[in-house]
Design an enzyme around this catalytic site. Structure first.
Site, PDB file in Angstrom:
ATOM      1  N   LYS A 104      35.648  50.191  44.515  1.00  0.00           N
ATOM      2  CA  LYS A 104      36.634  50.536  45.567  1.00  0.00           C
ATOM      3  C   LYS A 104      36.906  52.022  45.635  1.00  0.00           C
ATOM      4  O   LYS A 104      37.235  52.553  46.704  1.00  0.00           O
ATOM      5  CB  LYS A 104      37.951  49.787  45.387  1.00  0.00           C
ATOM      6  CG  LYS A 104      38.548  49.856  44.006  1.00  0.00           C
ATOM      7  CD  LYS A 104      38.257  48.575  43.309  1.00  0.00           C
ATOM      8  CE  LYS A 104      38.488  48.640  41.838  1.00  0.00           C
ATOM      9  NZ  LYS A 104      38.766  47.346  41.248  1.00  0.00           N
ATOM     10  N   GLU A 128      32.002  43.343  49.247  1.00  0.00           N
ATOM     11  CA  GLU A 128      33.047  42.305  49.198  1.00  0.00           C
ATOM     12  C   GLU A 128      33.877  42.384  47.913  1.00  0.00           C
ATOM     13  O   GLU A 128      35.096  42.210  47.927  1.00  0.00           O
ATOM     14  CB  GLU A 128      32.390  40.923  49.304  1.00  0.00           C
ATOM     15  CG  GLU A 128      33.347  39.761  49.338  1.00  0.00           C
ATOM     16  CD  GLU A 128      34.302  39.815  50.516  1.00  0.00           C
ATOM     17  OE1 GLU A 128      33.856  39.627  51.651  1.00  0.00           O
ATOM     18  OE2 GLU A 128      35.512  40.054  50.296  1.00  0.00           O
ATOM     19  N   VAL A 131      37.385  44.660  46.994  1.00  0.00           N
ATOM     20  CA  VAL A 131      38.784  44.329  47.300  1.00  0.00           C
ATOM     21  C   VAL A 131      39.058  42.871  46.946  1.00  0.00           C
ATOM     22  O   VAL A 131      38.388  41.964  47.439  1.00  0.00           O
ATOM     23  CB  VAL A 131      39.103  44.554  48.793  1.00  0.00           C
ATOM     24  CG1 VAL A 131      40.583  44.298  49.059  1.00  0.00           C
ATOM     25  CG2 VAL A 131      38.715  45.948  49.242  1.00  0.00           C
ATOM     26  N   GLY A 133      38.743  41.063  44.113  1.00  0.00           N
ATOM     27  CA  GLY A 133      37.880  40.292  43.217  1.00  0.00           C
ATOM     28  C   GLY A 133      37.110  39.232  43.982  1.00  0.00           C
ATOM     29  O   GLY A 133      36.286  39.535  44.843  1.00  0.00           O
ATOM     30  N   GLY A 186      40.211  41.793  30.602  1.00  0.00           N
ATOM     31  CA  GLY A 186      39.181  42.339  31.504  1.00  0.00           C
ATOM     32  C   GLY A 186      39.686  42.612  32.905  1.00  0.00           C
ATOM     33  O   GLY A 186      38.899  42.797  33.830  1.00  0.00           O
ATOM     34  N   ASP A 200      44.472  52.084  42.368  1.00  0.00           N
ATOM     35  CA  ASP A 200      43.541  50.994  42.675  1.00  0.00           C
ATOM     36  C   ASP A 200      44.003  50.241  43.941  1.00  0.00           C
ATOM     37  O   ASP A 200      43.191  49.927  44.817  1.00  0.00           O
ATOM     38  CB  ASP A 200      43.473  50.050  41.462  1.00  0.00           C
ATOM     39  CG  ASP A 200      42.572  48.861  41.691  1.00  0.00           C
ATOM     40  OD1 ASP A 200      41.354  49.000  41.538  1.00  0.00           O
ATOM     41  OD2 ASP A 200      43.099  47.788  42.030  1.00  0.00           O
ATOM     42  N   LYS A 204      42.100  49.869  47.675  1.00  0.00           N
ATOM     43  CA  LYS A 204      41.843  48.585  48.336  1.00  0.00           C
ATOM     44  C   LYS A 204      42.517  48.529  49.702  1.00  0.00           C
ATOM     45  O   LYS A 204      41.956  48.001  50.668  1.00  0.00           O
ATOM     46  CB  LYS A 204      42.327  47.442  47.444  1.00  0.00           C
ATOM     47  CG  LYS A 204      41.488  47.292  46.177  1.00  0.00           C
ATOM     48  CD  LYS A 204      42.202  46.437  45.157  1.00  0.00           C
ATOM     49  CE  LYS A 204      41.357  46.186  43.920  1.00  0.00           C
ATOM     50  NZ  LYS A 204      42.129  45.556  42.834  1.00  0.00           N
ATOM     51  N   GLY A 301      38.808  40.140  37.054  1.00  0.00           N
ATOM     52  CA  GLY A 301      38.105  39.356  36.044  1.00  0.00           C
ATOM     53  C   GLY A 301      36.621  39.268  36.383  1.00  0.00           C
ATOM     54  O   GLY A 301      36.236  39.347  37.559  1.00  0.00           O
TER      55      GLY A 301
HETATM   56  P1  NAP Z   1      33.212  47.980  32.775  1.00  0.00           P
HETATM   57  O1  NAP Z   1      33.487  46.712  32.041  1.00  0.00           O
HETATM   58  O2  NAP Z   1      33.777  49.238  32.264  1.00  0.00           O
HETATM   59  O3  NAP Z   1      31.623  48.113  32.880  1.00  0.00           O
HETATM   60  C1  NAP Z   1      30.977  49.259  33.362  1.00  0.00           C
HETATM   61  C2  NAP Z   1      29.489  49.153  33.022  1.00  0.00           C
HETATM   62  O4  NAP Z   1      28.818  50.272  33.594  1.00  0.00           O
HETATM   63  C3  NAP Z   1      29.200  49.172  31.521  1.00  0.00           C
HETATM   64  O5  NAP Z   1      28.173  48.259  31.229  1.00  0.00           O
HETATM   65  C4  NAP Z   1      28.745  50.605  31.260  1.00  0.00           C
HETATM   66  O6  NAP Z   1      27.762  50.688  30.262  1.00  0.00           O
HETATM   67  C5  NAP Z   1      28.095  50.958  32.589  1.00  0.00           C
HETATM   68  N1  NAP Z   1      28.225  52.389  32.881  1.00  0.00           N
HETATM   69  C6  NAP Z   1      29.366  53.058  33.242  1.00  0.00           C
HETATM   70  N2  NAP Z   1      29.079  54.354  33.429  1.00  0.00           N
HETATM   71  C7  NAP Z   1      27.763  54.503  33.183  1.00  0.00           C
HETATM   72  C8  NAP Z   1      26.877  55.616  33.221  1.00  0.00           C
HETATM   73  N3  NAP Z   1      27.290  56.848  33.533  1.00  0.00           N
HETATM   74  N4  NAP Z   1      25.562  55.403  32.923  1.00  0.00           N
HETATM   75  C9  NAP Z   1      25.149  54.162  32.596  1.00  0.00           C
HETATM   76  N5  NAP Z   1      25.918  53.065  32.561  1.00  0.00           N
HETATM   77  C10 NAP Z   1      27.218  53.252  32.844  1.00  0.00           C
HETATM   78  O7  NAP Z   1      33.678  47.866  34.297  1.00  0.00           O
HETATM   79  P2  NAP Z   1      33.935  46.510  35.130  1.00  0.00           P
HETATM   80  O8  NAP Z   1      35.285  45.997  34.848  1.00  0.00           O
HETATM   81  O9  NAP Z   1      32.759  45.609  35.002  1.00  0.00           O
HETATM   82  O10 NAP Z   1      34.009  47.123  36.617  1.00  0.00           O
HETATM   83  C11 NAP Z   1      32.851  47.510  37.294  1.00  0.00           C
HETATM   84  C12 NAP Z   1      33.194  47.822  38.747  1.00  0.00           C
HETATM   85  O11 NAP Z   1      33.699  46.667  39.365  1.00  0.00           O
HETATM   86  C13 NAP Z   1      34.260  48.901  38.938  1.00  0.00           C
HETATM   87  O12 NAP Z   1      33.979  49.636  40.104  1.00  0.00           O
HETATM   88  C14 NAP Z   1      35.517  48.099  39.119  1.00  0.00           C
HETATM   89  O13 NAP Z   1      36.510  48.783  39.837  1.00  0.00           O
HETATM   90  C15 NAP Z   1      34.982  46.938  39.907  1.00  0.00           C
HETATM   91  N6  NAP Z   1      35.783  45.736  39.825  1.00  0.00           N
HETATM   92  C16 NAP Z   1      36.158  45.270  38.611  1.00  0.00           C
HETATM   93  C17 NAP Z   1      36.897  44.102  38.522  1.00  0.00           C
HETATM   94  C18 NAP Z   1      37.374  43.570  37.198  1.00  0.00           C
HETATM   95  O14 NAP Z   1      38.193  42.654  37.213  1.00  0.00           O
HETATM   96  N7  NAP Z   1      36.908  44.080  36.078  1.00  0.00           N
HETATM   97  C19 NAP Z   1      37.239  43.420  39.707  1.00  0.00           C
HETATM   98  C20 NAP Z   1      36.820  43.917  40.940  1.00  0.00           C
HETATM   99  C21 NAP Z   1      36.079  45.079  40.983  1.00  0.00           C
HETATM  100  P3  NAP Z   1      28.099  50.346  28.705  1.00  0.00           P
HETATM  101  O15 NAP Z   1      28.492  48.894  28.715  1.00  0.00           O
HETATM  102  O16 NAP Z   1      26.826  50.572  27.975  1.00  0.00           O
HETATM  103  O17 NAP Z   1      29.217  51.250  28.330  1.00  0.00           O
HETATM  104  N1  HSE Z   2      41.711  46.534  37.953  1.00  0.00           N
HETATM  105  C1  HSE Z   2      41.620  45.727  39.117  1.00  0.00           C
HETATM  106  C2  HSE Z   2      42.870  44.851  39.209  1.00  0.00           C
HETATM  107  C3  HSE Z   2      40.381  44.902  39.076  1.00  0.00           C
HETATM  108  O1  HSE Z   2      43.586  44.735  38.221  1.00  0.00           O
HETATM  109  O2  HSE Z   2      43.120  44.301  40.281  1.00  0.00           O
HETATM  110  C4  HSE Z   2      40.083  44.198  40.374  1.00  0.00           C
HETATM  111  O3  HSE Z   2      39.755  45.086  41.375  1.00  0.00           O
END
Ligand code: NAP
Ligand code: HSE
Length: 431
Positions: A104, A128, A131, A133, A186, A200, A204, A301
């Site tokens: 986002k 998708e 915003v 999840g 997470g 955040d 969104k 999540g």
């Molecule tokens: P995360 O758990 O921190 O995972 C990020 C991943 O990207 C890790 O595997 C990390 O590698 C890799 N990475 C980050 N920077 C890197 C770099 N410079 N070079 C190579 N690899 C790199 O993040 P996440 O929670 O999965 O979120 C990912 C995206 O989805 C974000 O944009 C977030 O805003 C979005 N999002 C997340 C959620 C949620 O609930 N978590 C919901 C909706 C959207 P390593 O594992 O080796 O460190």
């Molecule tokens: N950190 C974000 C939240 C993840 O708590 O809503 C989903 O985008």
């Protein structure tokens, strides 16, 4: 059938769940019409334990091995953060690859530019998961509500802050402990400041309102306050008055003006959004044909977010097979004026520490009356006997923000008012 090869950037909370679902080959092939093969995965640390680990030989720390591989047709960016994620997405588009992203931050700041670039290159960018999840919001705005003029969006759109507020308000857990729980589950961003300070939710809201109002709303244009300064006593007082406190994202289109804001808000307990708990999100949309629409689900999540990411991959591959791109282009050509925050109309919740003596209430209500602010309810909450002080909680009817702020300042300057520890905006209507 030739498989569509996918390069995955990131194998964290979301990426590992995306990889897991893609590993169910028959399931994905049945839906996409062709096999979808996870070709390579970018990580920072090759040796980190993963919730789901694809074959070791797929992992790399070299982005060019994915971005410059001509056999890879789709890049899935779930690494997060602005850079290098934005550059990788741009590079992928320039190379004629389609992109699916959950980012986002990138889409709120650079979405319109990246979508323009993708259009020029004849590829698609799907987002998708950026915003809400797993809640299908982007497709709802882009396609399902296309027949409507959208006038309003009200949303609980950050799972982490909603989870923290709930733990504080319902279970009496402290802020730091509740945040640590959200991180362990997470829900939080890699830098939780993004959640807690409202960034955040701003990202969104920008993405949703830009599509809904067909204009380009930049994060810097959104008024923002986070939840760090919320005092647990206000959860209790608000509840007694029939309100829940939520970090609410609001966007309104009113004539040739739009207003966009994210801040803690007192929401009537009878309002649909007051019933959104934990890491759940809900978005209430008002369209002129459809009326109100409520979308509700898990906003954070790994698994819910992977639902949106893999759904995008399947939709994208399906379109690629048919030779279709940019099926519904997003239009950002309108240029409504932005309503300045001080001109917004809102109800408000004020908590004052006042001297406990005759005439104080009259002084307080005089200030509000002089500024044209009408009181909806007023309660004397607690007597702090040793200081001869009382706590007043006031709920106002809607007034201009500038008048409410002036009232707060004038009240704070009264000799009978010791402090104004809380000022929150409130929704006046239940929906
Ligand atoms: P995360 O758990 O921190 O995972 C990020 C991943 O990207 C890790 O595997 C990390 O590698 C890799 N990475 C980050 N920077 C890197 C770099 N410079 N070079 C190579 N690899 C790199 O993040 P996440 O929670 O999965 O979120 C990912 C995206 O989805 C974000 O944009 C977030 O805003 C979005 N999002 C997340 C959620 C949620 O609930 N978590 C919901 C909706 C959207 P390593 O594992 O080796 O460190
Ligand atoms: N950190 C974000 C939240 C993840 O708590 O809503 C989903 O985008």
């Amino acid at each position: 059938m030739t498989a569509v090869r996918v390069g995955l950037l990131g194998l964290g909370t979301v990426g590992s769940q995306v990889a897991e679902r893609l590993s169910r080959e028959a399931f994905v092939t049945e839906r996409a019409g062709v096999p979808v093969e996870l070709a390579r995965v970018l990580v920072r640390d090759l040796n980190k334990p993963r919730a789901y680990a694809p074959p070791r030989e797929l992992l790399t720390t070299a982005p060019e091995e994915i971005l410059d591989d001509p056999s890879i047709a789709v890049i899935v960016e779930v690494m997060g953060g602005m850079e290098p994620a934005r550059s990788h997405i741009e590079h992928a588009i320039e190379s004629g690859k389609a992109v699916v992203t959950a980012n986002k931050e990138v889409m709120a700041h650079h979405g319109p530019t990246l979508l323009e670039l993708a259009k020029a290159r004849g590829v698609d960018v799907y987002f998708e998961a950026a915003v809400g999840g797993g809640i299908p919001l982007i497709s709802t705005f882009k396609i399902d509500l296309l027949a409507n003029e959208i006038s309003r969006i009200e949303a609980v759109i950050n799972g982490t802050t909603n989870f923290i507020i709930d733990r504080m308000a319902r279970d009496g857990v402290g802020f730091d402990a509740a945040l640590a729980e959200a991180q362990a589950l997470g829900y939080a961003e890699a830098d939780a400041t993004y959640d807690v300070e409202g960034f955040d939710a701003v990202f969104k809201l920008c993405i949703m309102s830009s599509i809904a109002f067909r204009t380009r709303i930049h994060p810097a244009e959104v008024y923002r306050e986070g939840i760090r300064d919320l005092d647990p006593v206000d959860f209790a007082y608000a509840a007694e008055l029939g309100y829940a406190i939520k970090l609410l994202a609001q966007a309104r289109a009113d004539g040739d003006e739009v207003e966009v804001r994210v801040h803690p808000t007192c929401v009537p307990t009878s309002h649909l959004l007051a019933a959104v708990h934990g890491a759940y999100n809900a978005v209430l949309i008002e369209g002129d044909l459809v009326g109100p629409v409520l979308l509700y689900g898990q906003g954070a999540g790994g698994r819910p977010t992977a639902s949106a990411v893999v759904g995008d991959i399947i939709d994208l591959v399906f379109s690629m097979r048919k030779g279709i791109s940019n099926r519904i282009a997003v239009d950002f050509s309108r240029a409504p004026r932005r309503r300045p925050m001080d001109q917004v109309r809102t109800a408000a919740y004020l908590r004052l520490h006042v001297a406990d003596r005759a005439g104080v209430l009259a002084e307080v209500t005089r200030v509000l009356g002089e500024l044209g602010i009408s009181i909806s309810s007023i309660v004397q909450k607690a007597l702090i006997v040793e200081h001869a002080a009382a706590e007043l909680v006031i709920l106002t009817h809607p007034a201009r923000e500038c008048d409410l702020l002036a009232a707060r300042e004038r009240l704070a300057s009264l000799s009978s008012v010791y402090a104004v520890p809380a000022f929150l905006r409130a929704l006046s209507e239940a929906r």
